[in-house]
Design a protein around this motif. Structure first.
Motif, PDB file in Angstrom:
ATOM      1  N   SER A  74       0.826  -1.213   0.000  1.00 21.78           N
ATOM      2  CA  SER A  74       0.000   0.000   0.000  1.00 21.78           C
ATOM      3  C   SER A  74       0.860   1.264   0.000  1.00 21.78           C
ATOM      4  N   VAL A  75       1.932   1.256   0.789  1.00 23.41           N
ATOM      5  CA  VAL A  75       2.818   2.423   0.832  1.00 23.41           C
ATOM      6  C   VAL A  75       3.478   2.631  -0.530  1.00 23.41           C
ATOM      7  N   ARG A  76       3.905   1.550  -1.150  1.00 24.54           N
ATOM      8  CA  ARG A  76       4.554   1.669  -2.453  1.00 24.54           C
ATOM      9  C   ARG A  76       3.582   2.100  -3.552  1.00 24.54           C
ATOM     10  N   ARG A  77       2.285   1.898  -3.304  1.00 20.89           N
ATOM     11  CA  ARG A  77       1.274   2.384  -4.246  1.00 20.89           C
ATOM     12  C   ARG A  77       0.927   3.853  -4.006  1.00 20.89           C
ATOM     13  N   GLY A  78       1.512   4.458  -2.974  1.00 25.59           N
ATOM     14  CA  GLY A  78       1.316   5.881  -2.742  1.00 25.59           C
ATOM     15  C   GLY A  78       0.538   6.257  -1.504  1.00 25.59           C
ATOM     16  N   GLU A  79       0.160   5.282  -0.692  1.00 29.56           N
ATOM     17  CA  GLU A  79      -0.600   5.583   0.526  1.00 29.56           C
ATOM     18  C   GLU A  79       0.366   5.928   1.670  1.00 29.56           C
ATOM     19  N   GLN A  80       0.994   7.096   1.536  1.00 32.05           N
ATOM     20  CA  GLN A  80       2.040   7.491   2.476  1.00 32.05           C
ATOM     21  C   GLN A  80       1.519   7.767   3.890  1.00 32.05           C
ATOM     22  N   ILE A  81       0.224   8.051   4.013  1.00 33.76           N
ATOM     23  CA  ILE A  81      -0.351   8.329   5.329  1.00 33.76           C
ATOM     24  C   ILE A  81      -0.115   7.168   6.291  1.00 33.76           C
ATOM     25  N   ARG A  82       0.012   5.961   5.753  1.00 34.00           N
ATOM     26  CA  ARG A  82       0.232   4.783   6.594  1.00 34.00           C
ATOM     27  C   ARG A  82       1.552   4.859   7.351  1.00 34.00           C
ATOM     28  N   MET A  83       2.506   5.621   6.831  1.00 33.15           N
ATOM     29  CA  MET A  83       3.799   5.769   7.511  1.00 33.15           C
ATOM     30  C   MET A  83       3.625   6.426   8.880  1.00 33.15           C
ATOM     31  N   LEU A  84       2.589   7.250   9.011  1.00 38.85           N
ATOM     32  CA  LEU A  84       2.282   7.906  10.287  1.00 38.85           C
ATOM     33  C   LEU A  84       1.149   7.212  11.036  1.00 38.85           C
ATOM     34  N   SER A  85       0.069   6.920  10.318  1.00 39.36           N
ATOM     35  CA  SER A  85      -1.123   6.395  10.985  1.00 39.36           C
ATOM     36  C   SER A  85      -0.875   5.051  11.661  1.00 39.36           C
ATOM     37  N   SER A  86      -0.002   4.227  11.089  1.00 39.01           N
ATOM     38  CA  SER A  86       0.276   2.909  11.674  1.00 39.01           C
ATOM     39  C   SER A  86       0.860   3.009  13.074  1.00 39.01           C
ATOM     40  N   GLY A  87       1.495   4.141  13.361  1.00 38.70           N
ATOM     41  CA  GLY A  87       2.100   4.334  14.669  1.00 38.70           C
ATOM     42  C   GLY A  87       1.104   4.613  15.779  1.00 38.70           C
ATOM     43  N   PHE A  88      -0.167   4.757  15.430  1.00 39.58           N
ATOM     44  CA  PHE A  88      -1.209   4.992  16.432  1.00 39.58           C
ATOM     45  C   PHE A  88      -2.173   3.815  16.541  1.00 39.58           C
ATOM     46  N   LEU A  89      -1.866   2.735  15.821  1.00 38.10           N
ATOM     47  CA  LEU A  89      -2.652   1.509  15.903  1.00 38.10           C
ATOM     48  C   LEU A  89      -1.872   0.453  16.678  1.00 38.10           C
ATOM     49  N   HIS A  90      -2.585  -0.373  17.426  1.00 37.71           N
ATOM     50  CA  HIS A  90      -1.939  -1.442  18.186  1.00 37.71           C
ATOM     51  C   HIS A  90      -2.734  -2.736  18.044  1.00 37.71           C
ATOM     52  N   ALA A  91      -2.038  -3.847  18.273  1.00 41.58           N
ATOM     53  CA  ALA A  91      -2.660  -5.159  18.069  1.00 41.58           C
ATOM     54  C   ALA A  91      -3.700  -5.469  19.137  1.00 41.58           C
ATOM     55  N   ASP A  92      -3.418  -5.054  20.377  1.00 42.36           N
ATOM     56  CA  ASP A  92      -4.319  -5.365  21.486  1.00 42.36           C
ATOM     57  C   ASP A  92      -3.985  -4.454  22.660  1.00 42.36           C
ATOM     58  N   MET A  93      -4.686  -4.626  23.767  1.00 43.19           N
ATOM     59  CA  MET A  93      -4.486  -3.776  24.943  1.00 43.19           C
ATOM     60  C   MET A  93      -3.073  -3.917  25.514  1.00 43.19           C
ATOM     61  N   GLN A  94      -2.541  -5.127  25.516  1.00 40.99           N
ATOM     62  CA  GLN A  94      -1.201  -5.347  26.061  1.00 40.99           C
ATOM     63  C   GLN A  94      -0.157  -4.577  25.257  1.00 40.99           C
ATOM     64  N   HIS A  95      -0.284  -4.645  23.949  1.00 42.41           N
ATOM     65  CA  HIS A  95       0.627  -3.931  23.054  1.00 42.41           C
ATOM     66  C   HIS A  95       0.543  -2.420  23.297  1.00 42.41           C
ATOM     67  N   LEU A  96      -0.669  -1.902  23.375  1.00 38.82           N
ATOM     68  CA  LEU A  96      -0.891  -0.478  23.622  1.00 38.82           C
ATOM     69  C   LEU A  96      -0.346  -0.070  24.984  1.00 38.82           C
ATOM     70  N   PHE A  97      -0.657  -0.855  26.019  1.00 42.35           N
ATOM     71  CA  PHE A  97      -0.228  -0.506  27.370  1.00 42.35           C
ATOM     72  C   PHE A  97       1.293  -0.478  27.482  1.00 42.35           C
ATOM     73  N   PHE A  98       1.953  -1.476  26.936  1.00 43.66           N
ATOM     74  CA  PHE A  98       3.416  -1.536  27.058  1.00 43.66           C
ATOM     75  C   PHE A  98       4.072  -0.324  26.407  1.00 43.66           C
ATOM     76  N   ASN A  99       3.610   0.045  25.202  1.00 47.41           N
ATOM     77  CA  ASN A  99       4.192   1.202  24.521  1.00 47.41           C
ATOM     78  C   ASN A  99       3.925   2.505  25.277  1.00 47.41           C
ATOM     79  N   MET A 100       2.703   2.692  25.751  1.00 42.96           N
ATOM     80  CA  MET A 100       2.360   3.932  26.441  1.00 42.96           C
ATOM     81  C   MET A 100       2.989   4.000  27.832  1.00 42.96           C
ATOM     82  N   PHE A 101       3.131   2.850  28.474  1.00 37.43           N
ATOM     83  CA  PHE A 101       3.790   2.788  29.780  1.00 37.43           C
ATOM     84  C   PHE A 101       5.250   3.208  29.645  1.00 37.43           C
ATOM     85  N   THR A 102       5.919   2.706  28.611  1.00 35.35           N
ATOM     86  CA  THR A 102       7.319   3.074  28.363  1.00 35.35           C
ATOM     87  C   THR A 102       7.424   4.552  28.021  1.00 35.35           C
ATOM     88  N   LEU A 103       6.515   5.028  27.169  1.00 36.32           N
ATOM     89  CA  LEU A 103       6.520   6.443  26.799  1.00 36.32           C
ATOM     90  C   LEU A 103       6.328   7.328  28.020  1.00 36.32           C
TER      91      LEU A 103
END
Length: 219
Positions: A40-69
């Motif tokens: 998708s990125v190579r087709r020109g959907e550059q927004i994914r380079m940023l938007s993907s950084g605000f998506l997480h697989a599950d609560m554990q993934h989200l919590f660990f990243n935000m806890f570290t931050l």
């Protein structure tokens, strides 16, 4: 590190991660539209380079990243200010996804999500600013100097990239660390006078990655 309290900019970043991640949990179409995907990125959907950084697989993934931050963000904000914090955060996020894109450019199916690249960039900014800071790991009962942790973490990331360990974007973590390293030095060049030795030590894993890639030994 002293407890500096939580800044508004940190709260906004954590809230944005939470809101967008929860939206992705409940809306698969939204999740698929904004995750990092090489094709998708190579087709020109550059927004994914940023938007993907605000998506997480599950609560554990989200919590660990935000806890570290939470533990490192306000240290960087206090040292460099909110604007420079945001430059490092988003720059590291993009660096992480760029490295993933580079290493997986022919794997059109390759996808990734999470704030790990951005968070790792903030962690490395904090280590550069205070290389002697003490870090504690859950499984190690003694404090670890920040620069030792930083070097060890990047070496482990190289090992993870080379051996495809776990369902983890080691290359995004590494790219985020490089982003935090480079951007912090650009924003705060006086570190070359005060922390030159640590800067050199933290560059070692980056040089190793470059050499392994150039010699074809990374994969």
């Amino acid at each position: 590190m002293d407890n500096l309290g939580i800044s508004i900019v940190t709260m906004v970043i954590i809230a944005a991660n939470g809101i967008i991640s929860f939206k992705g949990f409940d809306d698969r179409g939204f999740f698929e539209k904004f995750k990092f995907n090489v094709g998708s990125v190579r087709r020109g959907e550059q927004i994914r380079m940023l938007s993907s950084g605000f998506l997480h697989a599950d609560m554990q993934h989200l919590f660990f990243n935000m806890f570290t931050l939470y533990f490192f963000a306000d240290f960087v904000v206090a040292k460099l200010g909110s604007i420079h914090f945001l430059i490092i955060y988003f720059g590291s996020l993009i660096f992480g996804n760029l490295l993933s894109l580079y290493f997986h450019k022919d794997e059109y199916w390759y996808s990734a999500i999470g704030a790990s690249g951005a968070v790792t960039g903030i962690l490395y900014a904090a280590i550069l600013l205070e290389p002697g800071m003490s870090l504690y790991m859950f499984f190690i009962p003694i404090p670890i100097p920040g620069y030792i942790f930083g070097i060890g973490y990047l070496l482990y990331s190289i090992y993870g990239m080379k051996n495809s360990i776990g369902n983890i974007g080691h290359d995004a973590h590494f790219g985020g660390a490089i982003g935090g390293y480079v951007i912090t030095l650009i924003l705060y060049p006086s570190l070359f006078q005060t922390n030159l030795g640590y800067i050199g030590l933290l560059a070692i894993p980056i040089i190793i990655l470059f050499v392994l890639h150039k010699t074809g030994k990374l994969k």
